[in-house]
Design a protein around this motif. Sequence first.
Motif, short mmCIF file in Angstrom:
data_model
loop_
_atom_site.label_atom_id
_atom_site.label_comp_id
_atom_site.label_asym_id
_atom_site.label_seq_id
_atom_site.Cartn_x
_atom_site.Cartn_y
_atom_site.Cartn_z
N ALA A 1 0.81 -1.22 0.00
CA ALA A 1 0.00 0.00 0.00
C ALA A 1 0.84 1.27 0.00
N LEU A 2 1.90 1.28 0.78
CA LEU A 2 2.77 2.45 0.85
C LEU A 2 4.06 2.20 0.05
N TYR A 3 4.61 3.27 -0.48
CA TYR A 3 5.81 3.12 -1.32
C TYR A 3 6.93 2.41 -0.57
N ALA A 4 7.18 2.79 0.68
CA ALA A 4 8.26 2.17 1.45
C ALA A 4 8.01 0.68 1.64
N ASP A 5 6.78 0.31 1.93
CA ASP A 5 6.46 -1.11 2.08
C ASP A 5 6.60 -1.86 0.76
N ARG A 6 6.21 -1.20 -0.30
CA ARG A 6 6.31 -1.81 -1.63
C ARG A 6 7.76 -2.11 -1.98
N ARG A 7 8.65 -1.19 -1.68
CA ARG A 7 10.08 -1.42 -1.93
C ARG A 7 10.59 -2.62 -1.14
N ASN A 8 10.17 -2.71 0.12
CA ASN A 8 10.64 -3.81 0.97
C ASN A 8 10.10 -5.16 0.53
N ASN A 9 8.99 -5.15 -0.18
CA ASN A 9 8.36 -6.40 -0.63
C ASN A 9 8.30 -6.49 -2.16
N TRP A 10 9.27 -5.88 -2.79
CA TRP A 10 9.25 -5.78 -4.24
C TRP A 10 9.25 -7.15 -4.92
N ALA A 11 10.03 -8.09 -4.39
CA ALA A 11 10.09 -9.41 -5.01
C ALA A 11 8.71 -10.07 -5.01
N ASP A 12 7.97 -9.92 -3.92
CA ASP A 12 6.62 -10.49 -3.86
C ASP A 12 5.72 -9.84 -4.91
N LEU A 13 5.81 -8.53 -5.05
CA LEU A 13 4.99 -7.83 -6.04
C LEU A 13 5.31 -8.32 -7.45
N MET A 14 6.59 -8.42 -7.78
CA MET A 14 6.98 -8.83 -9.13
C MET A 14 6.67 -10.30 -9.38
N ASP A 15 6.75 -11.14 -8.34
CA ASP A 15 6.34 -12.53 -8.51
C ASP A 15 4.86 -12.60 -8.88
N GLY A 16 4.07 -11.73 -8.27
CA GLY A 16 2.65 -11.67 -8.60
C GLY A 16 2.42 -11.19 -10.02
N VAL A 17 3.20 -10.22 -10.46
CA VAL A 17 3.08 -9.70 -11.82
C VAL A 17 3.44 -10.80 -12.82
N GLU A 18 4.50 -11.53 -12.54
CA GLU A 18 4.93 -12.58 -13.48
C GLU A 18 3.99 -13.77 -13.50
N ALA A 19 3.30 -14.01 -12.40
CA ALA A 19 2.29 -15.08 -12.41
C ALA A 19 1.24 -14.80 -13.48
N TRP A 20 0.98 -13.51 -13.72
CA TRP A 20 0.06 -13.13 -14.81
C TRP A 20 0.77 -13.07 -16.15
N SER A 21 1.92 -12.40 -16.21
CA SER A 21 2.57 -12.12 -17.49
C SER A 21 3.01 -13.40 -18.20
N ARG A 22 3.34 -14.45 -17.45
CA ARG A 22 3.77 -15.70 -18.09
C ARG A 22 2.62 -16.41 -18.81
N THR A 23 1.40 -15.96 -18.58
CA THR A 23 0.24 -16.60 -19.23
C THR A 23 -0.14 -15.92 -20.54
N VAL A 24 0.54 -14.81 -20.87
CA VAL A 24 0.20 -14.07 -22.09
C VAL A 24 1.47 -13.84 -22.92
N THR A 25 1.27 -13.56 -24.19
CA THR A 25 2.42 -13.25 -25.05
C THR A 25 2.90 -11.83 -24.77
N THR A 26 4.07 -11.53 -25.27
CA THR A 26 4.60 -10.17 -25.12
C THR A 26 3.65 -9.15 -25.73
N GLU A 27 3.12 -9.45 -26.90
CA GLU A 27 2.19 -8.54 -27.56
C GLU A 27 0.94 -8.32 -26.72
N GLN A 28 0.38 -9.39 -26.17
CA GLN A 28 -0.80 -9.27 -25.34
C GLN A 28 -0.50 -8.51 -24.05
#
Length: 399
Positions: A277-304
């Motif tokens: 929720a807060l920028y400082a917390d987001r930085r401290n948990n960045w790996a978790d955030l990006m893991d969540g992003v990649e859980a989605w991005s790996r299901t679509v093509t680069t174009e999509q």
Amino acid sequence: MTITKNDEGHLTGCLAGLRVLDFSTTIAGPHCARMLADMGAEVIKIEAVEGETMRSRPPVRNGYSTAFGQLNAGKKSLVLDLKSPEGIEAVRRLVASADILVENFRPGVMRRLRLDYDALHQLNERLIYCSISGYGQNGPSAELPAYAPVIHAASGYDMAHLAYQPGRERPDYCGIYHADVLTGVYAFGAISAALYQRSQTGRGQHIDVSMLESMLSLTLNEVQWSQFPVKQTSRPLFGPIETADGYVMVAVASEKTFQSLVKVIGHPEWVGDPRFALYADRRNNWADLMDGVEAWSRTVTTEQCLAELNKEGVPSSAYRTVAQALADPQLAHRGALAEVEDGGGAFKVLNLPFRMSGARVAAGRRIAALGEHTSLLLQEAGLSEQKIAALSGKQAAAE
């Protein structure tokens, strides 16, 4: 207001009427001087009999280098032997009508040739004399030899870059010369400022540009972190996210971007998640955030992936080759590439990355052959036909 090629036809360059003596070689100085040429200045490239080293840099077609051409489009070529009294006399005559001089020899070389600022200022007090060197014109490192890869290492840039590559300890190889281009641009900016000051005072000055300090300016965060250490994130903030068929760069640099991103990946509730929720917390948990992003991005093509991110205004791009980037319709729309020619034929170079509503900004159409303008320029400088013939004879003998 958008300036088209047709609109530029009636415009002149901001620096039209100015004469530049370009003693520089390789990249940093020539890049600066080509910027001056693109802005309308008359740039005279002074070369040795054998020609500047970049004239043999690949790709070479029919004896002509496009790498050289890219850095020297629109300049005139004057061949002089700076080790001869006649060559020095010719330079001193040219200085009388020059506005700007650019050189990137190792400190002390121009002084030994009696072509340093102190010597030439006496001939032309309006001369703006720009010296580009690895470490600056004085100090304990001033006379050390330096090329861009050395400056990348010396400035801390390479180690700073390595810190963003998890699990790696060996610095990268260097093939892209940031220090040269960056220093050339800083030199151009300093020259422009000196021209304005000269318009007020009537006097030129010496400009001392350091590649080391130029390169340090790229490490904005690291300069502060070196003084006031901060906790690093578990995963670098800006890096590739994996898709089904490649990788995409996503830049999450604002609250709005973060909110749009979590909407795209199907987790709008993460806006209130205490981990993010807060920028400082987001930085401290960045790996978790990006893991969540990649859980989605790996299901679509680069174009999509890009289509969804762009729809929500999330800054992103596929990883492109330079060839792919040059084919971008956006560059064609802006006229970013100019066709130039030399003795080997036509090829394309980049125009400067800005347009002006009241001035022409464009690369010169031709790259001069070695020594093409020697006789004409020496005649303008007042040398007699006999002296020009003597100089030409020495050059021919040397060849």
